[in-house]
Design a protein around this motif. Structure first.
Motif, short mmCIF file in Angstrom:
data_model
loop_
_atom_site.label_atom_id
_atom_site.label_comp_id
_atom_site.label_asym_id
_atom_site.label_seq_id
_atom_site.Cartn_x
_atom_site.Cartn_y
_atom_site.Cartn_z
N GLY A 1 0.79 -1.22 0.00
CA GLY A 1 0.00 0.00 0.00
C GLY A 1 0.83 1.27 0.00
N PRO A 2 0.19 2.40 -0.35
CA PRO A 2 0.89 3.68 -0.48
C PRO A 2 1.56 4.17 0.80
CG PRO A 2 -1.25 3.78 -1.56
CD PRO A 2 -1.21 2.49 -0.80
N PHE A 3 0.91 3.96 1.96
CA PHE A 3 1.51 4.49 3.19
C PHE A 3 2.84 3.80 3.49
CE2 PHE A 3 2.13 4.91 7.79
CZ PHE A 3 2.03 6.28 7.92
N GLU A 4 2.92 2.51 3.24
CA GLU A 4 4.18 1.81 3.46
C GLU A 4 5.26 2.33 2.51
OE1 GLU A 4 6.02 -2.70 3.34
OE2 GLU A 4 3.93 -2.43 3.98
N VAL A 5 4.88 2.70 1.29
CA VAL A 5 5.83 3.32 0.37
C VAL A 5 6.40 4.60 0.99
CG1 VAL A 5 6.10 4.51 -1.85
CG2 VAL A 5 4.78 2.39 -1.72
N MET A 6 5.51 5.42 1.55
CA MET A 6 5.94 6.70 2.11
C MET A 6 6.89 6.51 3.29
SD MET A 6 2.33 8.76 2.00
CE MET A 6 1.05 8.06 0.95
N ILE A 7 6.54 5.58 4.18
CA ILE A 7 7.40 5.31 5.32
C ILE A 7 8.74 4.74 4.85
CG2 ILE A 7 7.65 3.95 7.43
CD1 ILE A 7 5.63 6.32 7.47
N GLY A 8 8.69 3.85 3.87
CA GLY A 8 9.92 3.29 3.32
C GLY A 8 10.80 4.35 2.69
N ALA A 9 10.18 5.35 2.05
CA ALA A 9 10.95 6.42 1.42
C ALA A 9 11.75 7.22 2.45
CB ALA A 9 10.02 7.35 0.64
N VAL A 10 11.19 7.40 3.63
CA VAL A 10 11.92 8.07 4.70
C VAL A 10 13.01 7.17 5.27
CG1 VAL A 10 11.74 9.13 6.99
CG2 VAL A 10 9.94 9.53 5.28
N LEU A 11 12.67 5.91 5.49
CA LEU A 11 13.62 4.99 6.10
C LEU A 11 14.82 4.69 5.20
CD1 LEU A 11 11.21 2.39 7.75
CD2 LEU A 11 12.55 4.17 8.90
N THR A 12 14.62 4.75 3.88
CA THR A 12 15.70 4.36 2.97
C THR A 12 16.75 5.45 2.78
OG1 THR A 12 16.08 3.16 0.89
CG2 THR A 12 14.74 5.16 0.76
N GLN A 13 16.55 6.59 3.38
CA GLN A 13 17.56 7.65 3.27
C GLN A 13 18.89 7.17 3.86
OE1 GLN A 13 15.71 10.85 5.43
NE2 GLN A 13 14.31 11.38 3.78
N ASN A 14 19.92 7.17 3.04
CA ASN A 14 21.28 6.83 3.47
C ASN A 14 21.41 5.42 4.04
OD1 ASN A 14 22.43 9.52 2.95
ND2 ASN A 14 21.12 10.16 4.66
N THR A 15 20.67 4.48 3.49
CA THR A 15 20.84 3.10 3.93
C THR A 15 20.40 2.15 2.83
OG1 THR A 15 20.47 1.60 5.80
CG2 THR A 15 18.54 2.73 4.93
N ALA A 16 20.78 0.89 2.96
CA ALA A 16 20.42 -0.12 1.97
C ALA A 16 18.98 -0.58 2.18
CB ALA A 16 21.36 -1.32 2.09
N TRP A 17 18.33 -1.00 1.09
CA TRP A 17 16.94 -1.40 1.20
C TRP A 17 16.76 -2.61 2.11
CZ3 TRP A 17 12.53 0.77 0.74
CH2 TRP A 17 11.37 -0.01 0.74
N SER A 18 17.72 -3.50 2.16
CA SER A 18 17.60 -4.66 3.05
C SER A 18 17.43 -4.22 4.51
CB SER A 18 18.83 -5.56 2.92
OG SER A 18 20.03 -4.85 3.21
N ASN A 19 18.07 -3.12 4.89
CA ASN A 19 17.91 -2.60 6.25
C ASN A 19 16.52 -2.01 6.45
OD1 ASN A 19 20.59 -3.26 6.83
ND2 ASN A 19 21.34 -1.27 6.13
N VAL A 20 15.99 -1.37 5.40
CA VAL A 20 14.64 -0.82 5.47
C VAL A 20 13.62 -1.95 5.67
CG1 VAL A 20 12.87 0.47 4.21
CG2 VAL A 20 15.26 1.16 4.04
N GLU A 21 13.80 -3.04 4.95
CA GLU A 21 12.87 -4.16 5.08
C GLU A 21 12.85 -4.68 6.51
OE1 GLU A 21 12.71 -6.30 0.75
OE2 GLU A 21 14.50 -6.65 1.97
N ARG A 22 14.00 -4.77 7.14
CA ARG A 22 14.06 -5.22 8.52
C ARG A 22 13.34 -4.25 9.44
NH1 ARG A 22 20.03 -5.39 9.73
NH2 ARG A 22 19.32 -6.04 11.81
N ALA A 23 13.55 -2.96 9.22
CA ALA A 23 12.89 -1.95 10.05
C ALA A 23 11.38 -1.99 9.86
CB ALA A 23 13.43 -0.56 9.70
#
Length: 226
Positions: free
Chosen positions: A32-54
């Motif tokens: 869903g869109p909200f998870e995209v938005m939260i992921g966009a903030v979390l992915t700043q300066n980090t790898a996507w694998s770390n975002v998935e864990r968060a």
């Protein structure tokens, strides 16, 4: 004023070669869109694998919506997203975004805005810069806004199509002008550039494996193969 112009045929050739080589990326992975938005903030300066864990830790802790995140104590939120790095800073940014999101009427309220107005509203949120705003616009709201990131600059600079120091908005406008307002193509192109930069056009590039050499001869890094 710095100008940047891409030839549409050349951009298409790059896209098509990347698509054949890497396959469709089906990006952005989210429920869903909200998870995209939260992921966009979390992915700043980090790898996507770390975002998935968060994100998985967040989903286990609370409903993944603005109310759920705001109900967490800030220190608890920070600890939950620790895998994404800069967790105290990102917790503050998530709180600021969720407060903005709720005050704006959520997805429906924001989606009612035209693209220019929505982008301005996003950029006014503390911690939301152009790249994060455009991630949200493209992947959460399906707006025709091309995302420019460090991988885009790396690949196109090595191909000799960018110097690399052009302003963000200059590069974004050049892509949008050459490609036209094509949301699915923007998504796929951006994702393919990310994948190519991670797998082939790395910090120490694997030029011998690069499918782009025939589309646009790489003028800057042939001597740097690893």
């Amino acid at each position: 004023m710095t100008k940047c112009v891409f030839e549409p045929e050349r951009l298409s050739a790059i896209h098509d070669r990347l698509l054949v080589f890497h396959g469709p990326r089906h990006w952005w992975p989210a429920d869903g869109p909200f998870e995209v938005m939260i992921g966009a903030v979390l992915t700043q300066n980090t790898a996507w694998s770390n975002v998935e864990r968060a994100l998985e830790r967040l989903k286990a802790r609370c409903p993944l919506d603005a109310a759920g995140l705001l109900a967490l104590d800030p220190s608890e939120l920070a600890e939950t997203i620790r895998p994404a790095g800069y967790f105290n800073l990102k917790a503050r940014r998530l709180i600021a975004f969720c407060e903005f999101y709720r005050a704006a009427g959520g997805w429906d309220g924001l989606n009612a805005l035209d693209t220019g107005a929505l982008r301005e509203r996003l950029l006014a949120v503390k911690g939301i810069g152009p790249e994060t705003a455009d991630d949200i616009l493209l992947y959460a709201f399906d707006r025709p806004v091309f995302v420019v990131d460090a991988y885009t600059r790396r690949v196109f600079s090595r191909l000799g199509l960018l110097r690399g120091d052009e302003p963000y908005e200059t590069i974004r406008a050049a892509f949008e002008s050459a490609l036209g307002p094509d949301v699915p193509r923007y998504k796929e192109y951006h994702a393919l550039l990310v994948e190519h930069a991670k797998q082939v056009c790395r910090s120490r590039p694997r030029c011998s494996d690069c499918v782009l050499k025939r589309a646009v001869p790489c003028r800057q890094v042939l001597s740097a193969e690893a």
